[in-house]
Design a protein around this motif. Structure first.
Motif, mmCIF file in Angstrom:
data_model
loop_
_atom_site.group_PDB
_atom_site.id
_atom_site.type_symbol
_atom_site.label_atom_id
_atom_site.label_comp_id
_atom_site.label_asym_id
_atom_site.label_seq_id
_atom_site.Cartn_x
_atom_site.Cartn_y
_atom_site.Cartn_z
ATOM 1 N N THR A 1 35.253 47.248 42.254
ATOM 2 C CA THR A 1 33.921 46.694 42.475
ATOM 3 C C THR A 1 33.868 46.081 43.875
ATOM 4 O OG1 THR A 1 34.531 44.525 41.570
ATOM 5 C CG2 THR A 1 33.659 46.158 40.028
ATOM 6 N N SER B 1 39.611 46.137 40.506
ATOM 7 C CA SER B 1 38.504 46.417 39.594
ATOM 8 C C SER B 1 37.608 47.555 40.066
ATOM 9 C CB SER B 1 37.648 45.152 39.414
ATOM 10 O OG SER B 1 37.086 44.749 40.659
ATOM 11 N N CYS C 1 29.779 39.570 42.037
ATOM 12 C CA CYS C 1 30.436 40.866 42.000
ATOM 13 C C CYS C 1 29.340 41.936 41.969
ATOM 14 C CB CYS C 1 31.321 40.945 40.766
ATOM 15 S SG CYS C 1 32.348 42.409 40.661
ATOM 16 N N VAL C 2 29.500 42.977 42.795
ATOM 17 C CA VAL C 2 28.439 43.976 42.946
ATOM 18 C C VAL C 2 29.014 45.385 42.802
ATOM 19 C CG1 VAL C 2 27.054 42.484 44.438
ATOM 20 C CG2 VAL C 2 28.731 44.043 45.461
ATOM 21 N N ALA C 3 28.121 46.332 42.542
ATOM 22 C CA ALA C 3 28.535 47.736 42.448
ATOM 23 C C ALA C 3 28.677 48.364 43.828
ATOM 24 C CB ALA C 3 27.517 48.516 41.614
ATOM 25 N N GLU C 4 27.958 47.822 44.819
ATOM 26 C CA GLU C 4 28.014 48.369 46.175
ATOM 27 C C GLU C 4 29.379 48.094 46.816
ATOM 28 O OE1 GLU C 4 24.119 47.653 44.708
ATOM 29 O OE2 GLU C 4 25.616 46.145 45.228
ATOM 30 N N HIS C 5 29.674 48.876 47.836
ATOM 31 C CA HIS C 5 30.925 48.818 48.607
ATOM 32 C C HIS C 5 32.141 48.455 47.745
ATOM 33 C CE1 HIS C 5 30.343 44.369 48.951
ATOM 34 N NE2 HIS C 5 29.124 44.628 49.365
ATOM 35 N N PRO C 6 32.501 49.321 46.783
ATOM 36 C CA PRO C 6 33.634 49.025 45.892
ATOM 37 C C PRO C 6 34.931 48.817 46.658
ATOM 38 C CG PRO C 6 32.978 51.339 45.721
ATOM 39 C CD PRO C 6 31.910 50.650 46.499
ATOM 40 N N ARG D 1 33.280 42.672 36.813
ATOM 41 C CA ARG D 1 32.156 43.574 36.571
ATOM 42 C C ARG D 1 30.995 43.228 37.495
ATOM 43 N NH1 ARG D 1 35.697 45.526 34.311
ATOM 44 N NH2 ARG D 1 35.920 46.205 32.145
ATOM 45 N N PRO D 2 30.237 44.223 37.965
ATOM 46 C CA PRO D 2 29.027 43.909 38.724
ATOM 47 C C PRO D 2 28.125 42.955 37.933
ATOM 48 C CG PRO D 2 29.517 46.244 38.882
ATOM 49 C CD PRO D 2 30.475 45.677 37.871
#
Length: 357
Positions: free
Chosen positions: A259, A257, A325-330, A183-184
């Motif tokens: 993410t 994931s 973990c980030v939401a950007e560049h999934p 998860r982000p």
């Protein structure tokens, strides 16, 4: 030049190579490397043949409901060359590899099977030495070798000894560890220095000397995982970065994931001897195999406590928080370099060094 001037606004998700993936008609060494070719082999050959929801999870070990118990089940073959290397051999590698695959589901490993494929003409003393290593490693890991098999192939149709191990273990209630749970906001933690196993095998295989002996990190990780679960059962992802190294494992998690992963290069523990060997040979330590390390995605609120528990355990003494973990560049992994730039850490095509496990 205008693009360079606006580097801060560039979206790494748009960084891609237009070249198509390979259309192989035969098996090549890269198919066994844990990278893009391995993924294609799974997607194009095995998944259509075996397709089922359990296999679709593509985890290190399958988690199964059986008779009221949650079992983790895994199997792996070991074809390392040479059979003996600094810090280990084929025997303990075969035990630790399967024990660690079970542990990456949070399981307590219990039983193993072993299948030996022997080449005609190999010395019985060699076979006995490997068998003793299996027994010693199983005892150290707290598992029982419960069954097995032996086959012999003609001289010239093998490479001395191959070993396949399968294992089962119990997954505690409340534990749900799989790559889809990243998860982000999760902290990304590695349990220790990377790249030691691959460089150790390469040094003896190629007869290279780097001024200091580099020993494999092969070790069982179930005790370390138990210590981490003692802090919280809510570990999101665990993965042992073997074939394809840390880079392949993080890419697999990001893609499963949906993410992104952002690393800080200077935070990743790369021993000087590994860095020097990789620099000399033109290799990237992020893609060099490990056999006694794990990477964990941990909810940020538990990260400090989990990291402390890891550092208190012998197999996690060198643990480090290396990113998030980030939401950007999934589906992508990026690395903030020591020079202030950013690079994409892509899924490797095959493997820098084959036959390392």
């Amino acid at each position: 030049m205008a693009d360079l001037a606006t580097e801060a606004t560039v979206d790494p998700a748009n960084w891609s190579c237009p070249a198509p993936l390979r259309d192989q008609g035969v098996v090549v060494m890269g198919h066994g490397g844990g990278g893009a070719l391995s993924a294609e082999l799974m997607d194009q050959v095995f998944a259509p043949a075996y397709g089922n929801p359990v296999l679709a999870a593509l985890t290190d070990s399958a988690v199964l409901q059986l008779g009221g118990a949650r079992l983790a089940f895994s199997t792996d073959s070991y074809v390392v060359r040479p059979l003996f290397f600094p810090g280990g051999c084929l025997g303990d590698l075969a035990v630790n590899g399967t024990v660690n695959d079970l542990a990456m589901s949070g399981a307590r490993p219990a039983y193993l099977s072993t299948a030996f494929v022997l080449e005609e003409g190999v010395g019985l003393d060699v076979v006995a030495r490997i068998a003793r290593a299996v027994g010693t490693a199983a005892e150290a890991a707290g598992v029982t070798v419960a069954t097995g098999d032996t086959k012999v192939v003609e001289s010239g149709h093998g490479d001395g000894v191959y070993v396949t191990t399968a294992g089962v273990g119990l997954v505690p209630d409340g534990v749900d560890i799989r790559p889809q749970r990243a998860r982000p906001g999760d902290a990304v933690i590695v349990s220790g220095p990377i790249g030691l196993h691959g460089v150790a095998v390469m040094s003896v295989r190629e007869g290279l000397e780097f001024g200091v002996e580099i020993a494999s990190d092969t070790a069982p990780l179930a005790g370390l995982v138990a210590a981490m679960l003692g802090v919280t059962p809510d570990l999101h992802v665990l993965r042992d970065p073997t074939r394809g190294g840390l880079g392949a494992s993080l890419n697999e998690i990001a893609r499963a994931s949906g993410t992104g992963v952002r690393l800080t290069e200077r935070a990743v523990p790369v021993p000087d001897e590994v860095a020097n060997a990789c620099g000399f040979l033109g290799l990237d330590p992020f893609y060099v195999a490990n056999e006694g390390r794990l990477v964990a995605f941990v909810p940020r609120e538990h990260a400090d406590a989990v990291l402390a528990a890891m550092r208190a355990h012998p197999q996690g003494a060198g643990a480090a928080l290396i990113g998030e973990c980030v939401a950007e560049h999934p589906g992508m992994v990026t690395v903030a370099t020591g020079l202030g730039g950013t690079r994409v850490l892509d899924l490797p095509l095959g493997e820098q060094l084959p036959r390392i496990c």
